[in-house]
Enzyme design. Structure first.
Site, mmCIF file in Angstrom:
data_model
loop_
_atom_site.group_PDB
_atom_site.id
_atom_site.type_symbol
_atom_site.label_atom_id
_atom_site.label_comp_id
_atom_site.label_asym_id
_atom_site.label_seq_id
_atom_site.Cartn_x
_atom_site.Cartn_y
_atom_site.Cartn_z
ATOM 1 N N GLY A 179 32.961 -31.986 -10.717
ATOM 2 C CA GLY A 179 32.516 -30.598 -10.682
ATOM 3 C C GLY A 179 33.278 -29.829 -9.624
ATOM 4 O O GLY A 179 33.948 -30.429 -8.782
ATOM 5 N N GLY B 212 33.439 -25.684 -7.441
ATOM 6 C CA GLY B 212 32.951 -24.327 -7.244
ATOM 7 C C GLY B 212 33.953 -23.559 -6.413
ATOM 8 O O GLY B 212 35.086 -24.026 -6.238
ATOM 9 N N PHE C 253 34.231 -22.919 -3.144
ATOM 10 C CA PHE C 253 34.700 -23.553 -1.913
ATOM 11 C C PHE C 253 34.535 -25.065 -1.931
ATOM 12 O O PHE C 253 34.687 -25.717 -0.903
ATOM 13 C CB PHE C 253 33.940 -23.005 -0.706
ATOM 14 C CG PHE C 253 34.086 -21.527 -0.522
ATOM 15 C CD1 PHE C 253 35.347 -20.965 -0.328
ATOM 16 C CD2 PHE C 253 32.984 -20.699 -0.537
ATOM 17 C CE1 PHE C 253 35.497 -19.603 -0.158
ATOM 18 C CE2 PHE C 253 33.122 -19.323 -0.358
ATOM 19 C CZ PHE C 253 34.387 -18.773 -0.168
ATOM 20 N N VAL D 80 33.502 -31.607 -6.291
ATOM 21 C CA VAL D 80 32.609 -32.768 -6.299
ATOM 22 C C VAL D 80 33.319 -33.928 -7.001
ATOM 23 O O VAL D 80 33.865 -33.759 -8.086
ATOM 24 C CB VAL D 80 31.273 -32.455 -7.023
ATOM 25 C CG1 VAL D 80 30.339 -33.666 -6.961
ATOM 26 C CG2 VAL D 80 30.598 -31.226 -6.429
ATOM 27 N N LYS E 19 30.522 -34.148 -2.334
ATOM 28 C CA LYS E 19 30.846 -32.720 -2.402
ATOM 29 C C LYS E 19 31.671 -32.358 -1.172
ATOM 30 O O LYS E 19 31.172 -32.418 -0.049
ATOM 31 C CB LYS E 19 29.567 -31.883 -2.460
ATOM 32 C CG LYS E 19 29.850 -30.390 -2.596
ATOM 33 C CD LYS E 19 28.593 -29.546 -2.562
ATOM 34 C CE LYS E 19 28.959 -28.074 -2.664
ATOM 35 N NZ LYS E 19 27.855 -27.182 -2.364
ATOM 36 N N ASP F 212 18.875 -19.503 -5.626
ATOM 37 C CA ASP F 212 20.003 -19.500 -6.574
ATOM 38 C C ASP F 212 19.659 -20.342 -7.803
ATOM 39 O O ASP F 212 20.494 -21.076 -8.314
ATOM 40 C CB ASP F 212 21.259 -20.048 -5.882
ATOM 41 C CG ASP F 212 22.548 -19.666 -6.615
ATOM 42 O OD1 ASP F 212 22.511 -18.728 -7.445
ATOM 43 O OD2 ASP F 212 23.577 -20.318 -6.370
HETATM 44 C C1 PIT Z 1 25.962 -34.769 -8.736
HETATM 45 C C2 PIT Z 1 26.741 -34.536 -9.854
HETATM 46 C C3 PIT Z 1 27.345 -33.289 -9.985
HETATM 47 C C4 PIT Z 1 27.180 -32.303 -9.032
HETATM 48 C C5 PIT Z 1 26.393 -32.548 -7.918
HETATM 49 C C6 PIT Z 1 25.779 -33.790 -7.768
HETATM 50 C C7 PIT Z 1 26.214 -31.499 -6.926
HETATM 51 C C8 PIT Z 1 25.187 -31.482 -6.114
HETATM 52 C C9 PIT Z 1 24.904 -30.510 -5.071
HETATM 53 C C10 PIT Z 1 25.604 -29.328 -4.880
HETATM 54 C C11 PIT Z 1 25.258 -28.487 -3.861
HETATM 55 C C12 PIT Z 1 24.211 -28.784 -2.989
HETATM 56 C C13 PIT Z 1 23.507 -29.947 -3.177
HETATM 57 C C14 PIT Z 1 23.866 -30.795 -4.221
HETATM 58 O O1 PIT Z 1 23.882 -27.910 -1.977
HETATM 59 O O2 PIT Z 1 28.088 -33.054 -11.093
HETATM 60 O O3 PIT Z 1 25.382 -35.975 -8.601
HETATM 61 O O4 PIT Z 1 25.915 -27.322 -3.656
#
Ligand code: PIT
Length: 181
Positions: A22, A24, A26, A29, A44, A142
């Protein structure tokens, strides 16, 4: 950063890092595996803002707030859990519970029909996660389909993610302040 517990050993020494799952504005993941346990997690990587005036990276206060929220939420079955936090100079790395089912939104779009029973089961879990947050005095701020993930494709278990905008709300004036932004 203030009030945050970091692991001092380098992240790459303790974890093997795999594919991107994944991304975003900034953050990226990636799937990773803790070498000592062979447990899988989601790492992340949040890019730190180097210069206050820059638009690259996230200001340190914002990162610290996100980490503090995750540390305060501890374990709840409908909220992604935080395992460890690292700082490698360029990034803060959050080692999070790994979920593989993708976004709830995708899951629902692929279905031809969703029974009211299934829909209410999803909603119930979202509200349980939120209720846990509220019991700790934290607002998500959010909530949207992208921030609701499924544990796996064939299990209807939901996890809330992304606390980047979350705030500890103690006074009514602060809530008004946030809503006005
Ligand atoms: C996963 C799989 C995935 C994305 C995430 C976790 C992201 C988690 C996340 C993102 C944040 C946060 C806390 C958790 O504050 O595809 O296991 O911005």
């Amino acid at each position: 950063m203030e009030g945050i517990e970091y692991s001092t050993q380098p992240f790459e020494e303790l974890y093997e890092v795999f594919e991107e799952i994944g991304s975003g504005q900034f953050a990226v993941v990636r799937r990773c595996v803790e070498k000592a346990t062979c447990n899988e997690y989601a790492a992340k990587y949040i890019r730190k803002r180097r210069v206050a005036s820059s638009r690259r990276g996230l200001p340190l206060e914002a990162i610290a707030r996100e980490v503090r929220v995750l540390q305060r939420l501890d374990k709840h079955q409908n909220i992604i859990s935080l395992h460890q936090v690292f700082d490698n100079g360029q990034h803060v790395i959050l080692v999070l519970e790994l979920v593989r089912g993708g976004e709830l939104f995708e899951h629902i779009s692929e279905r031809e029909r969703l029974s009211e029973e299934e829909a209410s089961a999803f909603l119930h879990q979202i509200l349980q996660g939120l209720s846990h947050m509220h019991s700790k005095g934290i607002a998500h701020l959010d909530l949207k389909p992208e921030n609701v993930l499924l544990l796996s494709k064939n299990r209807q278990h939901i996890k809330l993610i992304d606390f980047g905008l979350s705030r500890e709300i103690t006074k009514a004036e602060e809530v008004r302040d946030l809503m006005g932004k």
